[in-house]
Design an enzyme around this catalytic site. Sequence first.
Site, PDB file in Angstrom:
ATOM      1  CG  HIS A   1      -6.207   4.471  -1.530  1.00  0.00           C
ATOM      2  ND1 HIS A   1      -4.959   4.202  -1.021  1.00  0.00           N
ATOM      3  CD2 HIS A   1      -6.278   3.793  -2.705  1.00  0.00           C
ATOM      4  CE1 HIS A   1      -4.304   3.406  -1.853  1.00  0.00           C
ATOM      5  NE2 HIS A   1      -5.090   3.144  -2.883  1.00  0.00           N
TER       6      HIS A   1
ATOM      7  CB  ALA B   1     -12.984   3.350   1.546  1.00  0.00           C
TER       8      ALA B   1
ATOM      9  CD  GLU C   1      -3.524   7.889  -4.622  1.00  0.00           C
ATOM     10  OE1 GLU C   1      -4.351   8.601  -4.026  1.00  0.00           O
ATOM     11  OE2 GLU C   1      -2.667   7.196  -4.034  1.00  0.00           O
TER      12      GLU C   1
ATOM     13  CG  HIS D   1      -5.405   8.370   3.399  1.00  0.00           C
ATOM     14  ND1 HIS D   1      -4.708   9.029   2.404  1.00  0.00           N
ATOM     15  CD2 HIS D   1      -5.605   7.119   2.938  1.00  0.00           C
ATOM     16  CE1 HIS D   1      -4.499   8.204   1.401  1.00  0.00           C
ATOM     17  NE2 HIS D   1      -5.017   7.041   1.693  1.00  0.00           N
TER      18      HIS D   1
ATOM     19  CG  ASP E   1      -1.947   1.058   1.246  1.00  0.00           C
ATOM     20  OD1 ASP E   1      -2.323   1.532   0.161  1.00  0.00           O
ATOM     21  OD2 ASP E   1      -2.408   1.430   2.345  1.00  0.00           O
TER      22      ASP E   1
ATOM     23  CB  ILE F   1     -10.994  -1.437   5.339  1.00  0.00           C
ATOM     24  CG1 ILE F   1     -12.182  -1.251   4.377  1.00  0.00           C
ATOM     25  CG2 ILE F   1     -11.458  -1.333   6.794  1.00  0.00           C
ATOM     26  CD1 ILE F   1     -13.201  -2.362   4.416  1.00  0.00           C
ATOM     27  CG  ASP F   2      -5.013   1.314   8.139  1.00  0.00           C
ATOM     28  OD1 ASP F   2      -5.016   0.514   9.089  1.00  0.00           O
ATOM     29  OD2 ASP F   2      -4.055   2.070   7.903  1.00  0.00           O
ATOM     30  CB  THR F   3      -9.452   4.426   9.918  1.00  0.00           C
ATOM     31  OG1 THR F   3      -8.447   5.225   9.273  1.00  0.00           O
ATOM     32  CG2 THR F   3      -9.917   5.146  11.171  1.00  0.00           C
TER      33      THR F   3
END
Length: 309
Positions: free
Chosen positions: A211, A213, A134, A180, A82, A255-257
């Site tokens: 991103h 998201a 990107e 983000h 990523d 999906i990270d947060t």
Amino acid sequence: MPLVTSKEMFKKAYEGKYAIGAFNVNNMEIIQGIVDAAKEEQAPLILQVSAGARKYAKHIYLMKLVEAAVEDSGLPICLHLDHGEDFEICKACIDGGFTSVMIDGSKLPFEENIALTKKVVDYAHERGVTVEGELGRLAGVEDAVKVSEREATYTDPDQAVEFVERTGVDSLAIAIGTSHGAYKFKGEPTLDFERLEKISKMLPGFPLVLHGASSVLPEFVAKCNQYGGKIQGAQGVPEEMLLKAGQMGVCKINIDTDLRLAMTASIREHLALHPGDFDPRQYLKPAREAIKNMVKHKIRNVLNCSGRL
């Protein structure tokens, strides 16, 4: 079963009008929670590693954990870099066993972004690895990616077509209003679906990526705050918007947060309720379960990819 690339995953996702979750991983419990959820849901899966996570856990440890996940679950898993910021880190990940990489040249002028992306594509494709590029810049903060609202720019549809044609990328991350981190919108949440529709029509059959998201699920924010957090005013992307995007050519949703919030909320709650615990297994086990349940929710209700193997 070996690791797989994203190519066939995205082809099926585009045709089926659903998205695949690309979940950021940092340690064993996060990987286990995500993989267990995907296995139970029989869903395609992308595990992705940021440069920060790679530095934190070390490349070799993450590789072995993901290899163990493939062997243990029997799932076809794509391992993705990523936000690779330069050719060198993309090359290191390709040479080190990743099956997909992202080269993020979005901060560069258009021609320089094309040149850098094509260099990575040429190297990766010779080795059977897929590449995400990107175009457009998302506001917000994630690891080393820091973009102010003033610097953020939406993706230009005409440039998107030229970029894809000249670089040969396999997928393209676009900017249509996500950002983000946990603080995505100051006012009413909105995504530029008109722009998304135009890009998708101009690039028929081509997989797009979102991103930034995470939905910043309220229950995790509330629990974090209840047990000592200060995550006030966080506002993520409404899940119905992400579901709609997956029906319009978006084949990969990052999906990270939400993973961080689910894990942190669980650990804070456990330590507040059991202050005498000092065995990491006691608080990491429920944290792993919290991640698993959150990912299952995403697979069913946001990505619509349950049962898509």
